[in-house]
Scaffold this active site. Sequence first.
Site, PDB file in Angstrom:
ATOM      1  N   LYS A  70      60.018  12.824  32.887  1.00  0.00           N
ATOM      2  CA  LYS A  70      58.823  13.666  32.762  1.00  0.00           C
ATOM      3  C   LYS A  70      59.182  15.147  32.668  1.00  0.00           C
ATOM      4  CE  LYS A  70      56.143  10.332  35.473  1.00  0.00           C
ATOM      5  NZ  LYS A  70      55.521  10.045  36.788  1.00  0.00           N
ATOM      6  N   TYR A 194      55.391   6.081  26.526  1.00  0.00           N
ATOM      7  CA  TYR A 194      55.700   6.435  27.916  1.00  0.00           C
ATOM      8  C   TYR A 194      56.660   5.435  28.560  1.00  0.00           C
ATOM      9  CZ  TYR A 194      54.866   7.233  32.902  1.00  0.00           C
ATOM     10  OH  TYR A 194      55.020   7.456  34.244  1.00  0.00           O
ATOM     11  N   TYR A 242      56.263  13.797  44.328  1.00  0.00           N
ATOM     12  CA  TYR A 242      54.937  13.223  44.601  1.00  0.00           C
ATOM     13  C   TYR A 242      54.415  13.653  45.960  1.00  0.00           C
ATOM     14  CZ  TYR A 242      56.829  10.528  40.770  1.00  0.00           C
ATOM     15  OH  TYR A 242      57.418  10.177  39.588  1.00  0.00           O
TER      16      TYR A 242
END
Length: 307
Positions: A70, A194, A242
């Site tokens: 990412k 993705y 996260y």
Amino acid sequence: MTRLDDLPDFLNALAADVMSRGEWGKVADYIPELARVDPAQFAISVALADGRLISAGQSRTRFSIQSISKVYALACVLSRFGDSLWNRVGREPSGDRFDSILLLEQEHGRPRNPFINAGALVTTDVLLAGRAPKEALSEILQFIRDGAGDDDIHIDASVAASEKATGFRNVALANYLRSFDNLRETPDRVLGTYFHQCAIEMTTEQLALSGRCLAGLPDAPMLLSEVRRRRIAALMMTCGHYDGSGDFAFRTGLPGKSGVGGGILLVVPGRASVGIWSPGLNAWGNSMVGTEAAERLARFTGWSVFG
């Protein structure tokens, strides 16, 4: 001798200590291909500003970088489209799981940041604009290869197929984004791209070398402007792990990005780029041993963005 002269001995001792203790965490068993990976593995590589690459452990074993991809997808989008991405994706920590749909519902389809799965899907959607998935994937791969100075970096098709067969939460996220008109391509097209992006495999040596452009090291290829390097590093610090990002920042004082394959990319601006891998995860979905190794490395070197 300077502290960095002792780095090879430190890394070898760290790898030996990790292997002797045998506390590994749990692999990402919800992706069948990753469930087969032996958790009892560890590697670390450090690319220094003076051009040295120092490694210990299984530093030439390939692993699935998963969400570390990412960072590179974001870099490609910012280079191609600039700051228009931020009209569709936020820049705030999520405080929730990487695949949560709760915040997406509360915030009307605008993902909190580009590193949670929903935000990454929007980033991939932007990268797909006006071209085929193969072209978008080639751009990400070429960015990584150019950064690492190594063309032997590829997508593991079996991991991509495994994610496609079981990625039901990502399917739900993509369709939810589409319902808010925050996906312009079809969900299938975005998801296929993705899943393949996340299935890129690398060694810790390749990962450390590829991160040099993010760290702004003298021998790194000029793939990003200084402003974009700083902004990506800021997002890595606040969102890269996260809902465990605050804990990671507290323990290391450095920007990092994790993946559920057990990898961590650690950036030390102007000083080093670090690749770490151990496939067992902690409760936040980040490498358990890798997080400890990053903390111990930061303590040993004194590296921190806070001085």
